[in-house]
Design a protein around this motif. Sequence first.
Motif, short mmCIF file in Angstrom:
data_model
loop_
_atom_site.label_atom_id
_atom_site.label_comp_id
_atom_site.label_asym_id
_atom_site.label_seq_id
_atom_site.Cartn_x
_atom_site.Cartn_y
_atom_site.Cartn_z
N ALA A 72 0.86 -1.18 0.00
CA ALA A 72 0.00 0.00 0.00
C ALA A 72 0.90 1.24 0.00
O ALA A 72 1.70 1.42 0.91
N MET A 73 0.75 2.05 -1.03
CA MET A 73 1.60 3.24 -1.18
C MET A 73 0.93 4.41 -0.46
O MET A 73 -0.15 4.85 -0.86
N LYS A 74 1.57 4.90 0.58
CA LYS A 74 0.95 5.87 1.46
C LYS A 74 1.81 7.13 1.63
O LYS A 74 3.02 7.11 1.40
N GLY A 75 1.14 8.20 2.09
CA GLY A 75 1.82 9.46 2.34
C GLY A 75 2.15 9.62 3.81
O GLY A 75 2.41 8.66 4.53
N ALA A 76 2.08 10.86 4.30
CA ALA A 76 2.55 11.20 5.64
C ALA A 76 1.77 10.53 6.76
O ALA A 76 2.28 10.39 7.87
N GLU A 77 0.52 10.11 6.52
CA GLU A 77 -0.30 9.54 7.58
C GLU A 77 -0.21 8.01 7.65
O GLU A 77 -1.06 7.36 8.26
N ALA A 78 0.82 7.45 7.06
CA ALA A 78 0.93 5.99 6.97
C ALA A 78 0.89 5.30 8.33
O ALA A 78 0.17 4.31 8.52
N VAL A 79 1.67 5.78 9.28
CA VAL A 79 1.74 5.13 10.60
C VAL A 79 0.38 5.17 11.29
O VAL A 79 -0.08 4.18 11.88
#
Length: 233
Positions: A168-175
């Motif tokens: 899953a390719m995610k931005g800054a809110e990944a965690v």
Amino acid sequence: MNWQTRKDYLKQFPVEIPTKAFDRYGDILLDWNERMNLTRITDEDDMMDKHFIDSLTPTLASAYEGTGKILDLGTGAGFPGMVLAMVSPERDVHLMDSLNKRITFLDHVVKELGLTNVSTFHGRAEEAGRDRKFREQYGLVVSRAVARLPILAEYCLPFVRLGGHLIAMKGAEAVEEVEEAKRAIEILGGQLEEIVDLRLPGGDERHLVVIKKVKGTPEKYPRGGGKPRKDPL
């Protein structure tokens, strides 16, 4: 696109970068974008970084290694799946999207670029994920900018075979999304394997959330009727 300006950054990728083919793909995208809404990104540098280079990042995860079939779910204008097909011609890549006009565009790109390892499918994840033609058939499923992770897990994990992976390719809110999705991932047969942290050349934060399929997805998933979005696990 001036790929020389990204020469040092591109060295990290374990694949050959077909910049001329990428340029042709970009030209086709901009041409079609005048007639249909395929992308909001039209600046040359932004397209290079946020479409093409971003689409290369799954190759940095150890889960990308191998020869199994790849599914790009909710592929849109073909990112990342079309790019991955171009840098991994030895692998079969399937592109699935719920809008038929996008499939028409993707078929045109495949023909124009002479790609022989790409197949396109018009379908919704909630329906295709229950179809034996697709269910648990993929060694790797990738998805970018489709939904938050609790929802995305229900869309994607039914397609992943045992031992395979979802990236899953995610931005800054990944965690934060990973925390939200812990229950969903477990219910759907997944297990968090790693999070690969990186930044695009322009500085944008990116994270690859890698989930391994460790047990079969229960038959009742994915749920239909829009339930994954209305009532995430």
